[in-house]
Design an enzyme around this catalytic site. Structure first.
Site, PDB file in Angstrom:
ATOM      1  N   THR A 109      18.307   7.222  -1.292  1.00 48.38           N
ATOM      2  CA  THR A 109      17.564   8.311  -0.650  1.00 48.38           C
ATOM      3  C   THR A 109      17.862   9.673  -1.257  1.00 48.38           C
ATOM      4  OG1 THR A 109      19.270   8.666   1.035  1.00 48.38           O
ATOM      5  CG2 THR A 109      17.567   7.040   1.546  1.00 48.38           C
ATOM      6  N   ASP A 110      16.994  10.614  -0.910  1.00 48.78           N
ATOM      7  CA  ASP A 110      17.220  11.996  -1.318  1.00 48.78           C
ATOM      8  C   ASP A 110      17.929  12.734  -0.183  1.00 48.78           C
ATOM      9  OD1 ASP A 110      15.266  12.582   0.612  1.00 48.78           O
ATOM     10  OD2 ASP A 110      13.710  13.010  -0.866  1.00 48.78           O
ATOM     11  N   LEU A 111      18.025  14.025  -0.298  1.00 48.81           N
ATOM     12  CA  LEU A 111      18.714  14.853   0.682  1.00 48.81           C
ATOM     13  C   LEU A 111      18.178  14.684   2.107  1.00 48.81           C
ATOM     14  CD1 LEU A 111      20.756  17.179   1.173  1.00 48.81           C
ATOM     15  CD2 LEU A 111      18.889  18.764   0.682  1.00 48.81           C
ATOM     16  N   THR A 112      16.893  14.372   2.221  1.00 50.40           N
ATOM     17  CA  THR A 112      16.262  14.264   3.546  1.00 50.40           C
ATOM     18  C   THR A 112      16.368  12.873   4.160  1.00 50.40           C
ATOM     19  OG1 THR A 112      14.075  13.689   2.682  1.00 50.40           O
ATOM     20  CG2 THR A 112      14.599  16.049   2.864  1.00 50.40           C
TER      21      THR A 112
END
Length: 148
Positions: free
Chosen positions: A26-29
């Site tokens: 996943t990314d930061l979100t």
């Protein structure tokens, strides 16, 4: 054919590969980073071939060649998130002497998260296209999707 569960499973002509979304995906979100769908699909394609009885490594080590992605188009429909369970559904949609085209859908339940058409060309160690092994063509022929 007796196929280990780790290779996913065929349901008719479609191969189903289940995976879980981890933090590293996943990314930061907390949403799956777009490039990771390509990794998920690659794993599913590799396992689909193995489940069908194709030993890519043996053919490569024998000096015959390997698949190289020639073309890929991907469309994102909905986000997948940390902790989700996804299923990559793969089907062989075109078989040619030196290439295969596989349609893949990344699903979360009944929702299409992403889908792609992937053309994999068989290439010699020199990088030039060549015919796929005859045994592979025989395995693939009955797996070609003839529906819509």
């Amino acid at each position: 054919m007796d196929v280990p569960a780790a290779l996913g499973r065929f349901e008719g002509l479609e191969h189903h590969f289940v995976l879980r979304v981890y933090f590293e995906d996943t990314d930061l979100t907390g949403v799956v980073y777009h490039a990771n769908y390509l990794r998920f699909m690659e794993r599913a394609r590799s396992d689909m071939l193995a489940a069908a009885g194709i030993d890519q490594r043996a053919v490569f080590e024998a000096g015959e060649g390997a698949y190289a992605i020639r073309d890929i188009s991907i469309r994102y429909h909905a986000p997948a998130r940390l902790g989700d369970t996804l299923t990559v559904v793969s089907r062989l949609v075109q078989l040619r002497q030196a290439a295969v085209t596989i349609h893949q859908r990344v699903m979360q339940g009944a929702t299409i998260v992403a889908e792609a058409n992937v053309e994999a060309a068989f290439v010699a160690p020199s990088g030039r296209p060549r015919r796929q092994p005859a045994e592979w063509m025989a395995i693939f022929a009955p797996l070609v999707w003839k529906g819509n």
